[in-house]
Design a protein around this motif. Structure first.
Motif, PDB file in Angstrom:
ATOM      1  N   ALA A 126       1.285  -1.417  -0.301  1.00 14.94           N
ATOM      2  CA  ALA A 126       0.387   0.153  -0.100  1.00 14.94           C
ATOM      3  C   ALA A 126       0.896   1.904   0.195  1.00 14.94           C
ATOM      4  CB  ALA A 126      -0.449   0.504   1.171  1.00 14.94           C
ATOM      5  N   THR A 127       0.715   2.339  -0.755  1.00 16.18           N
ATOM      6  CA  THR A 127       1.406   3.598  -1.035  1.00 16.18           C
ATOM      7  C   THR A 127       1.704   4.177   0.540  1.00 16.18           C
ATOM      8  OG1 THR A 127      -0.150   4.351  -2.439  1.00 16.18           O
ATOM      9  CG2 THR A 127       1.133   3.577  -3.484  1.00 16.18           C
ATOM     10  N   CYS A 128       0.808   4.328   1.491  1.00 11.31           N
ATOM     11  CA  CYS A 128       0.731   4.749   2.810  1.00 11.31           C
ATOM     12  C   CYS A 128       1.602   4.405   3.697  1.00 11.31           C
ATOM     13  CB  CYS A 128      -0.807   5.101   2.693  1.00 11.31           C
ATOM     14  SG  CYS A 128      -2.005   3.526   3.602  1.00 11.31           S
ATOM     15  N   ASP A 129       1.745   2.949   3.193  1.00 14.07           N
ATOM     16  CA  ASP A 129       2.616   2.051   4.215  1.00 14.07           C
ATOM     17  C   ASP A 129       4.194   3.155   4.415  1.00 14.07           C
ATOM     18  OD1 ASP A 129       0.855   0.594   5.458  1.00 14.07           O
ATOM     19  OD2 ASP A 129       1.640  -0.697   3.483  1.00 14.07           O
ATOM     20  N   PRO A 130       4.905   3.200   5.914  1.00 17.21           N
ATOM     21  CA  PRO A 130       5.479   4.082   5.507  1.00 17.21           C
ATOM     22  C   PRO A 130       6.880   3.144   4.998  1.00 17.21           C
ATOM     23  CG  PRO A 130       5.254   3.941   7.345  1.00 17.21           C
ATOM     24  CD  PRO A 130       4.243   3.624   6.622  1.00 17.21           C
ATOM     25  N   GLY A 131       6.878   1.490   4.732  1.00 20.25           N
ATOM     26  CA  GLY A 131       7.888   1.252   4.576  1.00 20.25           C
ATOM     27  C   GLY A 131       7.738   0.950   2.870  1.00 20.25           C
ATOM     28  N   TYR A 132       6.896   1.740   2.404  1.00 18.84           N
ATOM     29  CA  TYR A 132       6.849   1.997   0.945  1.00 18.84           C
ATOM     30  C   TYR A 132       7.804   2.894   0.815  1.00 18.84           C
ATOM     31  CZ  TYR A 132       4.935   1.905  -3.988  1.00 18.84           C
ATOM     32  OH  TYR A 132       5.048   2.372  -5.576  1.00 18.84           O
ATOM     33  N   TYR A 133       6.930   3.810   1.295  1.00 19.87           N
ATOM     34  CA  TYR A 133       6.720   5.677   0.419  1.00 19.87           C
ATOM     35  C   TYR A 133       8.057   6.039   1.368  1.00 19.87           C
ATOM     36  CZ  TYR A 133       5.363   7.707   5.052  1.00 19.87           C
ATOM     37  OH  TYR A 133       4.703   8.022   6.725  1.00 19.87           O
ATOM     38  N   LYS A 134       9.280   4.896   1.664  1.00 24.44           N
ATOM     39  CA  LYS A 134      10.611   5.503   1.892  1.00 24.44           C
ATOM     40  C   LYS A 134      11.150   5.476   1.129  1.00 24.44           C
ATOM     41  CE  LYS A 134      14.715   2.523   3.699  1.00 24.44           C
ATOM     42  NZ  LYS A 134      15.193   2.261   4.619  1.00 24.44           N
ATOM     43  N   TRP A 135      11.010   4.971  -0.560  1.00 26.62           N
ATOM     44  CA  TRP A 135      11.743   4.037  -1.304  1.00 26.62           C
ATOM     45  C   TRP A 135      10.415   5.259  -2.656  1.00 26.62           C
ATOM     46  CZ3 TRP A 135      15.693   2.299  -0.295  1.00 26.62           C
ATOM     47  CH2 TRP A 135      16.045   1.704   0.966  1.00 26.62           C
ATOM     48  N   THR A 136       9.664   5.356  -2.400  1.00 29.02           N
ATOM     49  CA  THR A 136       9.038   6.256  -3.332  1.00 29.02           C
ATOM     50  C   THR A 136      10.093   8.255  -2.941  1.00 29.02           C
ATOM     51  OG1 THR A 136       6.999   5.538  -3.184  1.00 29.02           O
ATOM     52  CG2 THR A 136       7.134   7.959  -3.998  1.00 29.02           C
ATOM     53  N   GLN A 137      10.224   7.976  -1.762  1.00 27.05           N
ATOM     54  CA  GLN A 137      11.182   8.924  -1.393  1.00 27.05           C
ATOM     55  C   GLN A 137      12.753   8.966  -1.504  1.00 27.05           C
ATOM     56  OE1 GLN A 137      10.757   9.026   2.205  1.00 27.05           O
ATOM     57  NE2 GLN A 137       8.559  10.751   2.890  1.00 27.05           N
ATOM     58  N   TRP A 138      12.651   7.941  -1.935  1.00 32.57           N
ATOM     59  CA  TRP A 138      14.370   7.059  -2.440  1.00 32.57           C
ATOM     60  C   TRP A 138      14.147   7.753  -4.282  1.00 32.57           C
ATOM     61  CZ3 TRP A 138      15.666   4.040  -6.865  1.00 32.57           C
ATOM     62  CH2 TRP A 138      16.936   3.804  -6.267  1.00 32.57           C
ATOM     63  N   VAL A 139      13.052   7.604  -4.645  1.00 38.22           N
ATOM     64  CA  VAL A 139      12.944   7.568  -6.106  1.00 38.22           C
ATOM     65  C   VAL A 139      13.481   9.231  -6.687  1.00 38.22           C
ATOM     66  CG1 VAL A 139      11.601   7.866  -7.762  1.00 38.22           C
ATOM     67  CG2 VAL A 139      11.940   6.177  -6.679  1.00 38.22           C
ATOM     68  N   PHE A 140      12.306   9.670  -5.480  1.00 31.53           N
ATOM     69  CA  PHE A 140      12.650  11.532  -5.300  1.00 31.53           C
ATOM     70  C   PHE A 140      13.795  11.946  -5.689  1.00 31.53           C
ATOM     71  CE2 PHE A 140      12.944  15.540  -2.928  1.00 31.53           C
ATOM     72  CZ  PHE A 140      11.969  16.397  -4.272  1.00 31.53           C
ATOM     73  N   CYS A 141      14.813  11.300  -4.745  1.00 31.82           N
ATOM     74  CA  CYS A 141      16.594  11.359  -3.863  1.00 31.82           C
ATOM     75  C   CYS A 141      17.127  11.296  -5.021  1.00 31.82           C
ATOM     76  CB  CYS A 141      16.655  11.394  -2.501  1.00 31.82           C
ATOM     77  SG  CYS A 141      15.590  12.146  -0.801  1.00 31.82           S
ATOM     78  N   ARG A 142      16.675  10.001  -5.468  1.00 26.84           N
ATOM     79  CA  ARG A 142      17.843   9.805  -6.825  1.00 26.84           C
ATOM     80  C   ARG A 142      17.408  11.062  -8.232  1.00 26.84           C
ATOM     81  NH1 ARG A 142      21.209   8.512  -7.740  1.00 26.84           N
ATOM     82  NH2 ARG A 142      21.255   6.613  -9.302  1.00 26.84           N
ATOM     83  N   LEU A 143      16.224  11.156  -8.374  1.00 25.44           N
ATOM     84  CA  LEU A 143      16.153  11.917  -9.860  1.00 25.44           C
ATOM     85  C   LEU A 143      17.012  13.317  -8.626  1.00 25.44           C
ATOM     86  CD1 LEU A 143      12.455  11.565 -10.360  1.00 25.44           C
ATOM     87  CD2 LEU A 143      14.502  10.597 -11.218  1.00 25.44           C
ATOM     88  N   PHE A 144      16.445  14.193  -7.399  1.00 19.04           N
ATOM     89  CA  PHE A 144      16.698  15.254  -7.319  1.00 19.04           C
ATOM     90  C   PHE A 144      18.666  15.052  -7.444  1.00 19.04           C
ATOM     91  CE2 PHE A 144      19.043  17.995  -4.335  1.00 19.04           C
ATOM     92  CZ  PHE A 144      18.113  18.913  -3.574  1.00 19.04           C
ATOM     93  N   ASP A 145      19.831  13.771  -7.015  1.00 18.81           N
ATOM     94  CA  ASP A 145      21.240  13.775  -7.419  1.00 18.81           C
ATOM     95  C   ASP A 145      21.328  14.421  -8.141  1.00 18.81           C
ATOM     96  OD1 ASP A 145      20.802  13.950  -4.522  1.00 18.81           O
ATOM     97  OD2 ASP A 145      21.041  11.278  -4.742  1.00 18.81           O
ATOM     98  N   ALA A 146      20.199  13.878  -9.816  1.00 17.81           N
ATOM     99  CA  ALA A 146      20.947  13.962 -11.010  1.00 17.81           C
ATOM    100  C   ALA A 146      19.856  14.738 -11.627  1.00 17.81           C
ATOM    101  CB  ALA A 146      19.975  12.494 -11.883  1.00 17.81           C
ATOM    102  N   GLY A 147      19.777  16.214 -11.040  1.00 23.09           N
ATOM    103  CA  GLY A 147      19.576  17.006 -11.414  1.00 23.09           C
ATOM    104  C   GLY A 147      17.885  17.175 -12.229  1.00 23.09           C
ATOM    105  N   LEU A 148      16.914  16.366 -12.233  1.00 24.73           N
ATOM    106  CA  LEU A 148      16.192  15.748 -12.814  1.00 24.73           C
ATOM    107  C   LEU A 148      14.986  16.422 -11.263  1.00 24.73           C
ATOM    108  CD1 LEU A 148      16.310  12.415 -14.063  1.00 24.73           C
ATOM    109  CD2 LEU A 148      15.907  14.732 -15.387  1.00 24.73           C
ATOM    110  N   VAL A 149      15.181  17.806 -10.518  1.00 32.14           N
ATOM    111  CA  VAL A 149      14.092  17.751  -9.992  1.00 32.14           C
ATOM    112  C   VAL A 149      14.326  19.321  -9.207  1.00 32.14           C
ATOM    113  CG1 VAL A 149      12.633  17.382  -7.634  1.00 32.14           C
ATOM    114  CG2 VAL A 149      13.009  15.557  -8.919  1.00 32.14           C
ATOM    115  N   TYR A 150      13.579  20.120  -9.583  1.00 33.44           N
ATOM    116  CA  TYR A 150      14.374  21.509  -9.155  1.00 33.44           C
ATOM    117  C   TYR A 150      13.092  22.131  -8.585  1.00 33.44           C
ATOM    118  CZ  TYR A 150      11.876  22.791 -13.512  1.00 33.44           C
ATOM    119  OH  TYR A 150      10.498  22.734 -14.465  1.00 33.44           O
ATOM    120  N   ARG A 151      12.997  23.265  -8.340  1.00 36.97           N
ATOM    121  CA  ARG A 151      12.129  23.939  -7.192  1.00 36.97           C
ATOM    122  C   ARG A 151      11.828  25.781  -7.961  1.00 36.97           C
ATOM    123  NH1 ARG A 151      11.108  26.002  -1.544  1.00 36.97           N
ATOM    124  NH2 ARG A 151       8.973  25.651  -0.979  1.00 36.97           N
ATOM    125  N   LYS A 152      10.674  26.286  -8.116  1.00 37.80           N
ATOM    126  CA  LYS A 152      10.419  27.085  -8.433  1.00 37.80           C
ATOM    127  C   LYS A 152       9.388  28.032  -8.345  1.00 37.80           C
ATOM    128  CE  LYS A 152       8.684  26.290 -14.069  1.00 37.80           C
ATOM    129  NZ  LYS A 152       9.119  27.010 -14.833  1.00 37.80           N
TER     130      LYS A 152
END
Length: 873
Positions: A126-152
């Motif tokens: 279930a996407t609302c379980d911390p054990g799952y969304y931990k890795w959703t956040q990891w996906v965000f972080c990998r994209l952030f590290d690669a310069g594929l995420v920005y804020r504006k």
């Protein structure tokens, strides 16, 4: 005769499948070929109706077929549990969304089990379980590290009722798809993903997906929206500022009669600085009006105002007025448009409304267009006219010539742009995965280290929307330390768009219990791309596009060895039902409606003393009172009847109407199947192997029919060239086979060879039926055919080529192309043999009396005689 007591055996076989661990998959094993069959995981909304069933029943049918073909089948299930629907429902019921979600998951899981749908529940997520969304956040972080995420800071779609940002695909006709409220535009600091970096690959790689529906690929092509054209530099006459616009039609540059920019364009601020008070008021009022409009509304309506400034056309030095127009969007192109009303319909309508000039620069061949008499723009090809050095140049050839000229003169350059814009993933609601970013006064935005994930969503009593991010007011959550400098910092208050949750979930199923990483690369590289994905085409421009992007990005980061998530995609049509509406009382439940003959013999639908009801087909919904409860169906008719009707109601890729009376026919078929197999099993008990040469003609025909049915059913369970399944034709073939079996009264004193032939045919019938009506098939297999192990661990039947050979086939006989007779002939008879048979047919003799046969045309189908056409005179 055995009674069709589905209540006695359905639950029993479901329990037996659990005992056998039939659907548990060994993803580490290599003994069998892998088959990953996945149904799009649902939002846990509560009770399922029969319309919901199509997706899951299609998937389960395919899974059972693959099991019998000898595959190691991965069939998991999970829940797309975060997001607005759960939060809004929880607010309405005054409970926490977590509790609402858990209740609905339990209810839906029970219904799926009741349908006999088999999943490897050990892999449930279930996407609302911390054990799952931990890795959703990891996906965000990998994209952030690669310069594929920005804020504006950006203008976004804002739903005042839901108090959150909406993606463009969540806005339908200017309204929120969830609550129906009118959507406005608002400037907010948002997180974006650079999906535009992948626009060309996402477009090109659609060619790598031959097993996807063309309709879905076309939707994605339109969403990506590749445009080839030129960037052209204009100059603001009064200030000297350069303003660049993108155009796909540089061949019409000489027809520019005005220029317009988006309300958010910086040039509008410059115009305000120079404008008189009256003009300032006009421009500010327009800006305010545009700010309230959604993207869809801006493209539909034509609002505008002259800024008081002018721009200079670089190709002819002409000054044209500069307008602000609502239909120009900052996020598309450059936020500036050169307007050519003679050759663009949108510009034409704006020019007519503003009383602006129209100049023709593309003439239709052999015609002259009068701008004053034009009622619409001429957007077709023609010859360039009034276009300086390019007069007489045909279009579209003139486009490339003008681009080359612009580049030579330093006035512009050729380029490619996309309609697709970066993916806004910020949401201001509570029920979602927190954005794993810390804002430090010294270091700026810092992503949370992997070892500190997940950033857990705090449990709140008051999670109602507040017009800003809900988490922003929770000090215990917001206050933290910077992972880089250890100084005081604040967490990001937004939550992630739920499309982020669903864009990678299929990668988690092969290794759902991994604690140190989201997936094992070697395992997912073996099991993916998903071999068969099943879900609705409404996800074409959202989930399916975002999933493709995420996989490509993770592939480029070295995390995956493949760059497309789903090898084959099937999109089922929706099942709806007729709805009834009373002018006085509104919607009326279909259960309370009766049918009668009205004036002129037309059908009328009535309810009590109400006047005749309005009847119209809609998809099933609570609002229209046209739901058919899956639980009620199962209790009344049995699960297998519901399954069979759902699969047979029409081509699975098309929408279909649920007709209650239609269920009756499939109930009768399953009852006949039970009686037929019971009688055959008793009459053929102890039969030995089949000796095809010893069969009587009647049994040989039945055996041939059984093997023909293998071909038809097997074909229906595989995608055809158009990317569709033929479940309905497979079921029709099985019904025909059941009709071909001899009646019980004709089964006495069977010869041993015929008993063997009929037992083989009955066995084939039950195996073919198994994926469609699994409970009854197990009952038939064990109770009447002596099966010991589950039918789903039996080999799928293979057609015997010799059994398919016919002694005679029926052909159509035409004279002068018109059907006149039919004849039974040897399947491979030559023309001479066919002439002897066909020309002696009484009807043919009658038609040919006094005429000479000039041509005798034989048409074959798969090398078998199919038709004869006689040309006579």
């Amino acid at each position: 005769m055995a009674d069709y007591d589905f209540r006695a055996f359905e639950r029993r076989w479901q329990a037996r499948w659990d005992e056998l661990r039939l659907f548990q998959c060994d993803t580490a094993g290599a003994a069998k070929p892998p088959s990953y069959c996945l149904m799009m995981f649902p939002y846990p909304s509560g009770d399922l109706h029969v319309g919901h069933g199509r997706n899951y029943l299609i998937g389960d049918t395919l899974v059972r077929h693959k099991l019998m073909q000898g595959y190691e089948v991965l069939s998991p299930m999970g829940w797309d549990a975060f997001g607005l629907p759960a939060e809004n429902a929880a607010i309405k019921r005054n409970i926490h969304p977590a509790e609402w979600t858990r209740r609905n998951i339990a209810a839906m899981k029970d219904q799926l089990t009741r349908w006999g749908v088999g999943y490897d529940w050990r892999r449930e997520l279930a996407t609302c379980d911390p054990g799952y969304y931990k890795w959703t956040q990891w996906v965000f972080c990998r994209l952030f590290d690669a310069g594929l995420v920005y804020r504006k800071k950006a203008a976004v779609n804002w739903c005042p009722d839901c108090s959150t940002v909406l993606a463009n695909e969540q806005v339908v006709d200017g309204r929120c798809e969830r609550c129906g409220h009118e959507v406005a535009r608002r400037e907010l600091e948002q997180w974006f993903v650079k999906i535009t970096d992948y626009a060309q690959r996402l477009l090109d790689d659609l060619e790598k997906l031959p097993r996807w529906p063309e309709q879905v690929k076309n939707i994605q092509r339109a969403r990506i929206g590749r445009s080839q054209g030129a960037l052209v530099d204009f100059t603001v006459a009064e200030t000297g500022d350069r303003v660049t616009c993108f155009t796909t039609r540089p061949d019409t540059l000489w027809g520019v009669t005005y220029f317009c920019v988006a309300a958010e364009h910086p040039l509008v601020d410059k115009a305000l600085e120079r404008a008189d008070p009256e003009k300032v008021a006009e421009l500010e009022a327009l800006r305010a009006a545009v700010k309230k409009q959604s993207t869809v509304e801006r493209e539909k309506t034509k609002l505008g105002a002259h800024t008081g400034l002018h721009v200079v056309n670089p190709v002819n030095g002409e000054r044209v007025p500069l307008f602000v127009a609502n239909y120009v969007l900052m996020e598309y192109g450059t936020g500036a448009v050169m307007a050519v009303p003679a050759h663009d319909q949108r510009d034409f309508e704006f020019a007519r409304a503003q009383k602006l000039p129209i100049r023709v620069v593309i003439s239709p061949p052999g015609k002259t267009l009068d701008p004053a008499a034009m009622t619409e723009a001429w957007a077709e090809d023609g010859l360039m006219t009034a276009s300086g050095p390019f007069d007489g140049t045909p279009t579209p050839a003139g486009i490339d010539k003008v681009i080359a000229w612009l580049e030579e003169k330093g006035l512009g350059k050729g380029t490619v742009q996309f309609k697709l814009h970066d993916w806004c993933i910020s949401r201001q609601r509570y029920w979602g995965a927190p954005v794993p970013i810390v804002h430090c006064p010294a270091c700026g935005p810092v992503r949370v280290p992997t070892e500190q994930l997940p950033v857990e969503l705090p449990t709140l009593e008051d999670f109602r929307p507040k017009g800003r991010s809900v988490l922003e007011s929770v000090d215990s959550f917001m206050q933290t330390t910077c992972p880089t400098c250890a100084g005081p910092a604040r967490r990001d208050p937004d939550t992630l768009d739920t499309f982020v949750d669903s864009a990678w979930y299929y990668l988690r199923y092969p290794n759902p219990d991994l604690a140190d990483r989201p997936f094992d690369k070697a395992t997912v590289d073996r099991w993916l791309p998903v071999h068969q994905y099943v879900g609705g085409r409404e996800h074409a421009s959202g989930h399916l596009l975002y999933s493709r992007f995420i996989v490509k990005a993770l592939h480029d980061l070295g995390e995956l060895g493949f760059d497309e998530p789903f090898g084959a995609l099937f999109c089922q049509g929706m099942i709806g039902m007729q709805s009834y509406r009373c002018e006085q009382h509104g919607w009326v439940s279909w259960k309370e409606v009766t049918e009668r003959e009205g004036p002129g013999g037309k059908k009328e639908y009535v309810h009590g003393t109400c006047p005749p009801l309005q009847a119209e087909y809609f998809k099933m919904s609570k609002t229209r009172l046209n739901l058919v409860s899956a639980s009620d169906m199962a209790e009344t008719w049995g699960v297998d009847v519901q399954r069979l009707y759902t699969m047979a109601v029409g081509p699975a890729e098309q929408d279909a109407e649920w007709i209650e009376q239609g269920v009756v026919g499939y109930s009768k078929f399953l009852r006949r199947a039970l009686a037929t197999v019971e009688a055959l099993g008793r009459a053929t008990a102890g039969a030995g192997p089949v000796d095809p040469g010893a069969l009587s003609p009647a049994v040989r025909d039945v055996r041939r029919k059984a093997h023909e049915t293998i071909v038809r059913v097997s074909s229906g369970l595989e995608l055809d060239r158009e990317g569709n399944f033929g479940f309905h034709t497979a079921i029709s073939a099985m019904i025909e086979l059941e009709h071909a079996f001899p009646a019980e009264k004709d089964l006495g004193d069977l010869a041993a060879a015929d008993a063997a032939g009929l037992r083989e045919a009955a066995t084939i019938f039950v195996k073919l039926l198994a994926p469609f009506a699994p409970h009854l098939a197990e009952e038939l297999w064990h109770a009447h055919l002596g099966g010991q192990e589950t039918v789903f661990r039996q080999a799928w039947p293979a057609a015997d080529a010799q059994a398919l050979v016919r002694d005679e086939v029926e052909i159509a006989v035409q004279i002068q192309g018109k059907p006149r007779a039919k004849a039974m002939v040897p399947p491979e008879a030559d023309e001479e043999a066919l002439r002897r048979i066909v020309l002696e047919l009484p009807r043919v003799k009658e038609e040919l009396q006094g005429k000479t046969v000039r041509k005798f045309i034989v048409v074959k189908k798969q090398n078998v005689n199919n038709l004869v056409n006689i040309v006579a005179g």
